[in-house]
Design a protein around this motif. Sequence first.
Motif, PDB file in Angstrom:
ATOM      1  N   ALA A  20       6.055  16.643   1.925  1.00  0.00           N
ATOM      2  CA  ALA A  20       4.736  17.192   2.238  1.00  0.00           C
ATOM      3  C   ALA A  20       3.668  16.611   1.319  1.00  0.00           C
ATOM      4  O   ALA A  20       2.575  16.237   1.757  1.00  0.00           O
ATOM      5  N   ALA A  44      -5.098   9.008  -0.765  1.00  0.00           N
ATOM      6  CA  ALA A  44      -5.254   7.598  -1.105  1.00  0.00           C
ATOM      7  C   ALA A  44      -6.140   6.909  -0.076  1.00  0.00           C
ATOM      8  O   ALA A  44      -6.940   6.036  -0.397  1.00  0.00           O
ATOM      9  N   ASP A  45      -5.989   7.346   1.146  1.00  0.00           N
ATOM     10  CA  ASP A  45      -6.773   6.765   2.225  1.00  0.00           C
ATOM     11  C   ASP A  45      -8.257   7.047   2.018  1.00  0.00           C
ATOM     12  O   ASP A  45      -9.099   6.163   2.134  1.00  0.00           O
ATOM     13  N   ILE A  92      -5.524  -0.357  -2.452  1.00  0.00           N
ATOM     14  CA  ILE A  92      -5.733   1.002  -2.924  1.00  0.00           C
ATOM     15  C   ILE A  92      -6.022   0.965  -4.415  1.00  0.00           C
ATOM     16  O   ILE A  92      -5.235   0.451  -5.194  1.00  0.00           O
ATOM     17  N   PRO A  93      -7.171   1.458  -4.793  1.00  0.00           N
ATOM     18  CA  PRO A  93      -7.548   1.413  -6.211  1.00  0.00           C
ATOM     19  C   PRO A  93      -6.584   2.237  -7.048  1.00  0.00           C
ATOM     20  O   PRO A  93      -6.173   3.327  -6.644  1.00  0.00           O
ATOM     21  N   GLY A 123      -9.537   7.774  -0.791  1.00  0.00           N
ATOM     22  CA  GLY A 123      -9.888   7.045  -2.006  1.00  0.00           C
ATOM     23  C   GLY A 123     -10.268   5.607  -1.708  1.00  0.00           C
ATOM     24  O   GLY A 123     -11.227   5.074  -2.255  1.00  0.00           O
ATOM     25  N   VAL A 129       2.398   1.907  -3.390  1.00  0.00           N
ATOM     26  CA  VAL A 129       1.469   2.458  -4.382  1.00  0.00           C
ATOM     27  C   VAL A 129       1.307   3.959  -4.167  1.00  0.00           C
ATOM     28  O   VAL A 129       1.348   4.751  -5.109  1.00  0.00           O
ATOM     29  N   VAL A 130       1.160   4.357  -2.909  1.00  0.00           N
ATOM     30  CA  VAL A 130       0.988   5.772  -2.616  1.00  0.00           C
ATOM     31  C   VAL A 130       2.201   6.567  -3.070  1.00  0.00           C
ATOM     32  O   VAL A 130       2.082   7.590  -3.742  1.00  0.00           O
ATOM     33  N   LYS A 131       3.370   6.071  -2.722  1.00  0.00           N
ATOM     34  CA  LYS A 131       4.587   6.808  -3.079  1.00  0.00           C
ATOM     35  C   LYS A 131       4.742   6.926  -4.587  1.00  0.00           C
ATOM     36  O   LYS A 131       5.128   7.963  -5.106  1.00  0.00           O
ATOM     37  N   MET A 158       0.807  -1.208   0.000  1.00  0.00           N
ATOM     38  CA  MET A 158       0.000   0.000   0.000  1.00  0.00           C
ATOM     39  C   MET A 158       0.842   1.259   0.000  1.00  0.00           C
ATOM     40  O   MET A 158       0.572   2.191  -0.743  1.00  0.00           O
ATOM     41  N   SER A 159       1.870   1.274   0.833  1.00  0.00           N
ATOM     42  CA  SER A 159       2.660   2.503   0.887  1.00  0.00           C
ATOM     43  C   SER A 159       3.446   2.676  -0.410  1.00  0.00           C
ATOM     44  O   SER A 159       3.692   3.792  -0.844  1.00  0.00           O
ATOM     45  N   THR A 163       3.735  13.807  -0.218  1.00  0.00           N
ATOM     46  CA  THR A 163       3.477  12.403   0.084  1.00  0.00           C
ATOM     47  C   THR A 163       2.512  12.296   1.268  1.00  0.00           C
ATOM     48  O   THR A 163       1.627  11.442   1.289  1.00  0.00           O
ATOM     49  N   GLY A 164       2.706  13.177   2.241  1.00  0.00           N
ATOM     50  CA  GLY A 164       1.802  13.187   3.385  1.00  0.00           C
ATOM     51  C   GLY A 164       0.359  13.405   2.960  1.00  0.00           C
ATOM     52  O   GLY A 164      -0.539  12.685   3.367  1.00  0.00           O
ATOM     53  N   VAL A 165       0.169  14.398   2.085  1.00  0.00           N
ATOM     54  CA  VAL A 165      -1.191  14.672   1.610  1.00  0.00           C
ATOM     55  C   VAL A 165      -1.667  13.543   0.700  1.00  0.00           C
ATOM     56  O   VAL A 165      -2.805  13.088   0.788  1.00  0.00           O
ATOM     57  N   LYS A 182       2.418   6.966  -6.782  1.00  0.00           N
ATOM     58  CA  LYS A 182       1.440   7.922  -7.296  1.00  0.00           C
ATOM     59  C   LYS A 182       1.906   9.347  -7.099  1.00  0.00           C
ATOM     60  O   LYS A 182       1.794  10.184  -7.978  1.00  0.00           O
ATOM     61  N   ILE A 215       1.440   1.167   6.265  1.00  0.00           N
ATOM     62  CA  ILE A 215       0.009   1.464   6.158  1.00  0.00           C
ATOM     63  C   ILE A 215      -0.775   0.185   6.396  1.00  0.00           C
ATOM     64  O   ILE A 215      -0.621  -0.792   5.668  1.00  0.00           O
ATOM     65  N   GLY A 235      -8.289   4.707   6.985  1.00  0.00           N
ATOM     66  CA  GLY A 235      -9.616   5.158   7.367  1.00  0.00           C
ATOM     67  C   GLY A 235      -9.699   5.636   8.799  1.00  0.00           C
ATOM     68  O   GLY A 235     -10.775   5.962   9.287  1.00  0.00           O
ATOM     69  N   GLU A 263      -0.936  10.534   0.708  1.00  0.00           N
ATOM     70  CA  GLU A 263      -1.324   9.349   1.459  1.00  0.00           C
ATOM     71  C   GLU A 263      -2.735   9.500   2.012  1.00  0.00           C
ATOM     72  O   GLU A 263      -3.550   8.582   1.963  1.00  0.00           O
ATOM     73  N   GLN A 264      -3.008  10.685   2.520  1.00  0.00           N
ATOM     74  CA  GLN A 264      -4.344  10.949   3.049  1.00  0.00           C
ATOM     75  C   GLN A 264      -5.385  10.823   1.940  1.00  0.00           C
ATOM     76  O   GLN A 264      -6.465  10.267   2.120  1.00  0.00           O
ATOM     77  N   ARG A 288       0.050   4.113   9.687  1.00  0.00           N
ATOM     78  CA  ARG A 288      -1.310   4.559   9.415  1.00  0.00           C
ATOM     79  C   ARG A 288      -2.265   3.370   9.496  1.00  0.00           C
ATOM     80  O   ARG A 288      -1.985   2.299   8.982  1.00  0.00           O
ATOM     81  N   LEU A 335       2.175  16.787   8.040  1.00  0.00           N
ATOM     82  CA  LEU A 335       2.217  16.142   6.725  1.00  0.00           C
ATOM     83  C   LEU A 335       3.360  15.137   6.682  1.00  0.00           C
ATOM     84  O   LEU A 335       4.463  15.453   6.274  1.00  0.00           O
ATOM     85  N   GLU A 336       3.082  13.955   7.106  1.00  0.00           N
ATOM     86  CA  GLU A 336       4.133  12.933   7.149  1.00  0.00           C
ATOM     87  C   GLU A 336       3.701  11.718   6.352  1.00  0.00           C
ATOM     88  O   GLU A 336       2.535  11.324   6.374  1.00  0.00           O
ATOM     89  N   ALA A 337       4.677  11.134   5.694  1.00  0.00           N
ATOM     90  CA  ALA A 337       4.388   9.869   5.015  1.00  0.00           C
ATOM     91  C   ALA A 337       4.533   8.743   6.024  1.00  0.00           C
ATOM     92  O   ALA A 337       5.370   8.800   6.912  1.00  0.00           O
TER      93      ALA A 337
END
Lengths: 277, 92
Positions: A156, A165-166, B90-91, A168, A11-13, A8-9, A158-160, A15, B69, B7, A162-163, B4, B63-65
Motif C-alpha cells: 500500500a 514521486a509522480d 525522479i528527483p 514530485g 528509485v520509488v521502491k 524510475m520504479s 509503495t502505491g502511495v 524510497k 513507470i 503525470g 509512487e503517486q 504508469r 494502491l498498487e505499485a
Amino acid sequence: MAGLTGRMSTVVKAKVSKLLDRAEDPAETLDYSYQKQVEQLQNVKKGIADVVTAKKRLQMQESSLQQNVVKLDTQARQALSAGKEDLARMALERKNVAQTELQSLDGQVTELEQQQERLTESEQKLRAKIEAFRTKKEVIKAQYSAAEAQVRISEAATGVGEQMADVGLAMQRAVDKTENMKARADAVSELEAAGTFDDITALGSGEDDIDRQLKQLSSQPAVDDELAKMRKEIGIGDAPASASAGQLPAQSQPQGGGGSEGPPAHGEQAPAEGGQT
Amino acid sequence: MIVRISGENQYRLSDADAEQLNQLEKAVVEVVEGGQKDGFDTAFRTLLEYVRTHGTPLGSDELEASNVILPPPDLSFEEAGREFSGEGLIPE
C-alpha cells in the motif's frame, strides 16, 4: 525493461522501503507513513502556490509592457507629426522589441497555466490515494498478523509512494520551467530599468548603445512598414509627397490630395529615404 | 501488469501486452540513443498510446505499485537523453 523505465520504479521502491524501515511495529509504520504522506501533500500545495505566484509576476510584467507599447506608439506619432522621423523610428524600434517580448510572455503564461492545472489534478489524485491509504491502514491494523501486515503495508505504501514521486516529478519540472521564466522576466525588468521603454523624447536624438542593440533586435522592414503606415494615418504623404513627378496615378485626383494643405512645413521635410540606416 | 504514465495515470495491462510494450520501448531507446529528434516524438507517442488504448485506468483508491513507470507525455528529447546519461527523472 531497463531503459527509460526501470530506473524510475527502482528509485520509488528504494524510497518507500527506506521510509518503512524506520519503524518496527506495523501499526507504527502505518501511522508514520500516513503522517509523512499528509506532510508531503502540504508541500505539493506550496508548490502549486509558487507556480501561481510566478504566473502572476509574468502577468504583471505583461501589462506593464502593454502600457509601454501604447506609450511608444503615441510617442512615435507625436514625433512624426513634429517632423522628427529619427525619433519616431527609434520609438517604433523599441515598440517592436516590447511587442516581441510581450508575445513570448504570453506563451509563458499559457504554459504556466497548463502546468498549474496539471499539478492541481495530480494533487487531487494524491489526496485520493492518501485517503485510500488511511482507510486501508485501519483494515490492516485490525485484520492481519504482524508478519502479514508488513507485506501489505509495503504494498500500500509503495502505491502511495509512487503517486507521491509522480507528483514530485511534475513539481520538479514545473519548478525548472518557472526558473527559466524567472530568469527571462528578470532580463526584461533590467531592460525596463535601463530605460529601454522609457520616454523616448527624454533621450534626445543622440543614439546610444541601447538603440544600436535594439536596431539589431527589431527587424528593420517591420519598422519601415509601420513608419509608412503611420505617416499615412497622420496624413503626411508617404514619399516626398507633392513632388508631382508624374508618378501619381493621374486618374481622378481627389481634390486637395496633392499635399497643398500639408503640415506647417517643418524646416526640411526629411526626404532622406536611406539617410541614416 | 501495471504501467504508469507519469503525470497521467496508472493502467492495468494484460501480461500478454508486455512483449509489445517492450518492442515499443526499444524503439524509443533506439531513436534517443541515435540522436534522432524527429523519430522520438512519434516513437514515444506510439508507446504511450499503446498503454492508453490497451490498458484500463486504475481507480483513484487503488494502491498498487507499477511494474513499469513511463516518463511524462511532455518529455522533451533533451530530457529523454538526460535520462540515459544517468540523471534520473525522479528527483532524489
